[in-house]
Enzyme design. Sequence first.
Site, short mmCIF file in Angstrom:
data_model
loop_
_atom_site.label_atom_id
_atom_site.label_comp_id
_atom_site.label_asym_id
_atom_site.label_seq_id
_atom_site.Cartn_x
_atom_site.Cartn_y
_atom_site.Cartn_z
CB CYS A 2 -0.85 0.02 1.21
SG CYS A 2 -2.19 -1.23 1.25
NE ARG A 27 4.41 1.57 0.14
CZ ARG A 27 5.59 1.42 1.01
NH1 ARG A 27 6.77 1.50 0.76
NH2 ARG A 27 5.31 1.06 2.28
CD1 TRP A 96 -0.42 -6.19 -2.82
CD2 TRP A 96 -0.44 -6.96 -0.82
NE1 TRP A 96 0.09 -7.42 -2.66
CE2 TRP A 96 -0.22 -8.11 -1.53
CE3 TRP A 96 -0.66 -7.03 0.62
CZ2 TRP A 96 0.12 -9.06 -1.03
CZ3 TRP A 96 -0.36 -8.28 1.07
CH2 TRP A 96 0.08 -9.25 0.47
CG ASN A 122 1.05 0.92 4.39
OD1 ASN A 122 0.64 -0.15 4.34
ND2 ASN A 122 2.53 1.19 4.06
N GLY A 123 -1.10 -0.67 6.48
CA GLY A 123 -0.85 -1.52 7.72
C GLY A 123 -2.22 -2.42 7.98
CD GLU A 519 16.80 -13.94 -6.29
OE1 GLU A 519 16.40 -14.40 -5.51
OE2 GLU A 519 16.58 -12.73 -6.92
CE LYS A 523 13.57 -11.70 -8.88
NZ LYS A 523 13.89 -11.63 -7.69
CD GLU A 526 9.85 -12.27 -7.17
OE1 GLU A 526 9.80 -11.61 -6.15
OE2 GLU A 526 11.00 -12.11 -7.82
CG HIS A 542 17.58 -37.67 -2.20
ND1 HIS A 542 17.77 -38.97 -1.85
CD2 HIS A 542 18.80 -37.05 -2.06
CE1 HIS A 542 19.11 -39.18 -1.76
NE2 HIS A 542 19.74 -38.02 -1.85
CE LYS A 641 11.74 -3.25 -4.97
NZ LYS A 641 12.31 -4.50 -5.31
C1 G6P Z 1 8.65 -8.78 -1.31
C2 G6P Z 1 9.19 -8.60 -2.74
C3 G6P Z 1 10.50 -9.40 -2.68
C4 G6P Z 1 11.51 -9.07 -1.78
C5 G6P Z 1 11.10 -9.40 -0.32
C6 G6P Z 1 11.85 -8.76 0.98
O1 G6P Z 1 8.15 -10.20 -0.96
O2 G6P Z 1 8.42 -8.84 -3.67
O3 G6P Z 1 11.30 -8.88 -4.15
O4 G6P Z 1 12.76 -9.80 -1.98
O5 G6P Z 1 9.72 -8.77 -0.04
O6 G6P Z 1 11.92 -7.40 0.67
P1 G6P Z 1 13.06 -6.50 1.13
O7 G6P Z 1 12.88 -5.25 1.02
O8 G6P Z 1 12.93 -6.65 2.97
O9 G6P Z 1 14.41 -6.88 0.71
#
Ligand code: G6P
Length: 646
Positions: A2, A27, A96, A122-123, A519, A523, A526, A542, A641
């Site tokens: 948000c 956000r 969000w 927000n929260g 990672e 990616k 996502e 396994h 984000k």
């Molecule tokens: C969210 C984002 C990820 C990120 C994670 C941790 O889930 O979508 O891309 O890695 O938060 O975020 P931070 O700001 O703590 O690195």
Amino acid sequence: MCGIVGYLGENSALPALIDGLRRLEYRGYDSSGIALRLGSDIQSVKAVGKIKALEEKIFGKDVKSPQSPFAKWGNYNKSPQLQYPRGCLGIAHTRWATHGEPSEANAHPHSDCLGKIWIAHNGIIENYKELKEKLEEKGHKFKSETDTEVIAHLIEDFYPHTNTNDNVSVGAGKSGGDLAGSLRKALKLLEGAYGIVLIHEDYPDKIMAAKMGSPLAIGLGDTETIIASDVSAIITRAKQVIYLDDGEVAEISKNDLRIFNIDNVKIEKKIEEIDWDMGEAEKKGFPHFMLKEIFEQPESIMNSIRGRVMEREGKAKLGGFDSVSKKLRDINRIIITACGTAMHAGLVGEYMLEEYAGIPTEVEYASEFRYRRPIIDKNTALLAISQSGETADTLAAIREAKEKNALTLGIVNVVGSSIAREIDAGAYNHIGPEISVASTKAFTSQVAIMALITVYLGRQRRMSLITGERIIKELLLIPEKIKDILGQNNEIKKIAEKYVNAENFFYLGRKYNYPTALEGALKLKEISYIHAEGIPSGEMKHGSIAMIDENFPSVFICPRDSVYEKNISNMEEIKSRGGRVIAVATEGDERIKEMADDIIYIPKTLEMLTPILATAPLQLFAYHVSALKGLDVDKPRNLAKSVTVE
Ligand code: G6P
């Protein structure tokens, strides 16, 4: 999670609010809304979907003849130069969803029964159900399913209005009550997290803000004040900023800014300078922020290293660690905690710290760590990694560790963020804003800084000058090597074209590149919504190998390192079951050609630094798959984000 914007100034609030929303859209983006003061009224517009939907609702699809609910307040017919409505005070929100589906009714800003108080939040208010029941018993009528609306009604309940609605038994009395006092009383009843901005019809020149657990910054421009969840929505208009801390309330009017706590005790705040460059928050000709940020990596990694290495001494210089350097000598255990991509950088750090600094290290998802009963003593340090510095779980993990007297350290990108302010010592990434939801340049920078921390702590212990020198020398070569990899963008795109229709992927790697596999898979998931799993190559046999057939490709991260031969055996196991293989291998590796269907070569480097190089092509691969599918690369569905809720 948000985004909030508030505006008070001498210019029209609408363009400032929309611009702020666009910059905060990463956000959260399932609905948005604006409440604007126009004459003696406050009017609101809300829309489901991205900010574009809200803009279309305000301006119409054809900007020359906008059908705006605000239309009567401005002359829109003088296009192409849009005339904005006169209102100079307003609040806005991009959502969000946490409570209540994404709908116009649930979109912020929310108001009280009389439509006088407008609030963007927000929260999460954890006790909202109980508060809502009590307010409903008193006659308050709710229009949404959100937790936020409770705040507006609570303030209304404490605020003596002339009550025009007989059904509403809110504290009847004369109008012109104490808004700040009513807000403080309401805040005392809230449990949970909030960043709030609010305006009230009785106050044409006032905007209030409050913070508990969700970030809020107040930008001070020459003729205007902008309040926002993060500085990317402020930098176009103000270079000076005040970061609110938990428990603080701000009362902002044209000529005054007062910050106090919930008990009305005035607080003196420091004004800080924003050193981010505006250009850093723009796309600069790239079709997406993600691609721009991938291509920024040679420079961003250099920015993370610059000034932090002493080549001849084989040492790392981390100014942010100076104040705790003595304590760091006594540390005999490190717990790294983070979420998502940042957690993968932490896993690379675990291998580095154990191999080179000899410090037992464990990595834990922050969301798990906070609910464990971690065994921590005075010689344990907690290292939190977070790009945004606002991730609620990571912040809570830090607080848990602090409770137990652990030294808290951090790697954070956003200067002045909650985590940056909470930890005892830390290193900033210095990579500028990362806008794309999928994290790229933050990851490679976090790994680079992990290498610096390893040298810093290693040299305090048994690491030799030669080893320190070698790590630093190789680290300084990484930016150029990443450039070489990015030069293969077109070839990587061709590989993406070949695999774009696959529905599943394995990502496999060992040792330092097991986190790279995680990672790479994250990616792809996502941004392309293709199922992808990161697995240690050795673990694949396994269970997971049962999935393999010609339609289930595997990405192998297998540079020439200490586990190369083992990786090759695992690749053979996949090939002999008909699986297709994309390999990320070291330049000059001819042997791999006999097995892999497609190969992306990366330059040779020290084993501990290979994750930085091997991740770059995986970022590009995921990017191209998503772009080829025509998806919204920078704003993937269901994600945000900065995740400021649990
Ligand atoms: C969210 C984002 C990820 C990120 C994670 C941790 O889930 O979508 O891309 O890695 O938060 O975020 P931070 O700001 O703590 O690195």
